[in-house]
Design an enzyme around this catalytic site. Structure first.
Site, PDB file in Angstrom:
ATOM      1  N   HIS A 120      -5.701  11.364   2.470  1.00 25.20           N
ATOM      2  CA  HIS A 120      -4.975  10.836   1.324  1.00 25.20           C
ATOM      3  C   HIS A 120      -5.661   9.558   0.865  1.00 25.20           C
ATOM      4  CE1 HIS A 120      -1.391  10.324  -1.274  1.00 25.20           C
ATOM      5  NE2 HIS A 120      -1.689   9.036  -1.146  1.00 25.20           N
ATOM      6  N   CYS A 121      -6.109   9.538  -0.381  1.00 25.18           N
ATOM      7  CA  CYS A 121      -6.797   8.369  -0.942  1.00 25.18           C
ATOM      8  C   CYS A 121      -5.775   7.493  -1.649  1.00 25.18           C
ATOM      9  CB  CYS A 121      -7.900   8.816  -1.910  1.00 25.18           C
ATOM     10  SG  CYS A 121      -8.752   7.438  -2.716  1.00 25.18           S
ATOM     11  N   PHE A 122      -5.595   6.276  -1.153  1.00 28.15           N
ATOM     12  CA  PHE A 122      -4.605   5.382  -1.756  1.00 28.15           C
ATOM     13  C   PHE A 122      -5.086   4.792  -3.071  1.00 28.15           C
ATOM     14  CE2 PHE A 122      -3.527   5.472   2.749  1.00 28.15           C
ATOM     15  CZ  PHE A 122      -2.162   5.713   2.688  1.00 28.15           C
TER      16      PHE A 122
END
Length: 277
Positions: A120-122
């Site tokens: 998951h890329c913030f």
């Protein structure tokens, strides 16, 4: 667990704001300070250099922002799965994602089932997986180039404007603590301290993005995701590395290197057929 999820959701909102703020600051510093100072009143011999620097900076920034948008526009998800699944006992991350089967995860932050979930890329606020891995890799490449190029221009600006010599390698290492001390003593302006801070920000982001890029390219070439690597799962994909890279970058990969355009064909529902783990 609730506290950590709250922190992750907060990071999911703060990280994109930080990215856009850093982008805006980089634009302002480049066109408001760097170019006018490094190339003041350019004559005919310097106009070409000024135009070249400006064109290169805009090209790098356009691709970084373009691939950033494409990463968000093409989220990695599998269709026809809306129910919250039960976490598998083999799940290694029970906080922000549930491991299912066939390379699928249910992301608590995205609230979607992700196909071929990598992480998951913030900074983009969504998961990286089957549809947007190529755009994420190109986003990392161009963001790293923008940051390192801005670092070079920032060093040149400090050399021209404040006569700071960087011939000694220790100058850059001691620049931040010395500038901070001189700022509180009143001998360094707030603008100069801010520019010094931005040098370290560009260096940090550039190195992190370059590391992410190298890691993702190696995983893609092996036909593996970061989630699989974390679980210690062996790669059963026997495809050669060229085929694995082609699945992610497509046949028009050269066009994708210079323009943030779609180079991989997707099915009408936007998903790829799952592969067995």
């Amino acid at each position: 667990m609730f506290t950590r999820m709250l922190k992750l959701r907060l990071l999911n909102a703060v990280a994109p704001a930080y990215f856009f703020t850093a982008t805006a600051v980089t634009f302002i510093l480049h066109f408001g300070f760097f170019v006018p100072t490094i190339f003041p009143n350019p004559d005919m011999s310097l106009r070409g250099s000024t135009a070249l620097h400006t064109a290169l900076f805009l090209f790098l920034m356009f691709n970084a922002l373009g691939n950033y948008v494409m990463t968000i526009r093409y989220p990695a998800e599998s269709a026809n799965e809306t129910a919250i699944p039960v976490c598998s006992p083999h799940c290694s991350d029970k906080v922000d994602a549930h491991y299912l089967l066939n390379g699928r995860h249910f992301c608590k932050l995205c609230k979607k089932v992700i196909l071929k979930r990598d992480h998951h890329c913030f900074f983009t606020g969504n998961c990286i997986g089957n549809r947007n891995m190529r755009y994420f890799i190109m986003f990392c490449i161009y963001t790293s180039c923008v940051c390192l190029y801005s670092l070079v221009l920032g060093v040149a600006f400090l050399t021209v404007e404040y006569s700071i010599s960087f011939q000694n390698p220790l100058t850059f290492l001691t620049l931040l603590p010395l500038s901070t001390g001189y700022f509180f003593m009143g001998t360094v302006s707030g603008l100069q301290l801010f520019l010094v801070l931005m040098l370290y920000v560009w260096l940090g982001i550039g190195l992190v993005c370059a590391g992410f890029c190298c890691q993702q390219v190696l995983l893609v070439a092996r036909g593996q995701t970061w989630c699989q690597l974390q679980r210690g799962q062996l790669v059963e994909n026997c495809s050669p590395w060229r085929a694995n890279l082609k699945d992610v970058f497509g046949t028009r990969w050269i066009l994708g290197l210079v323009l943030p355009v779609q180079t991989v064909e997707t099915s009408p529902d936007g998903t790829d057929p799952p592969k067995q783990d």
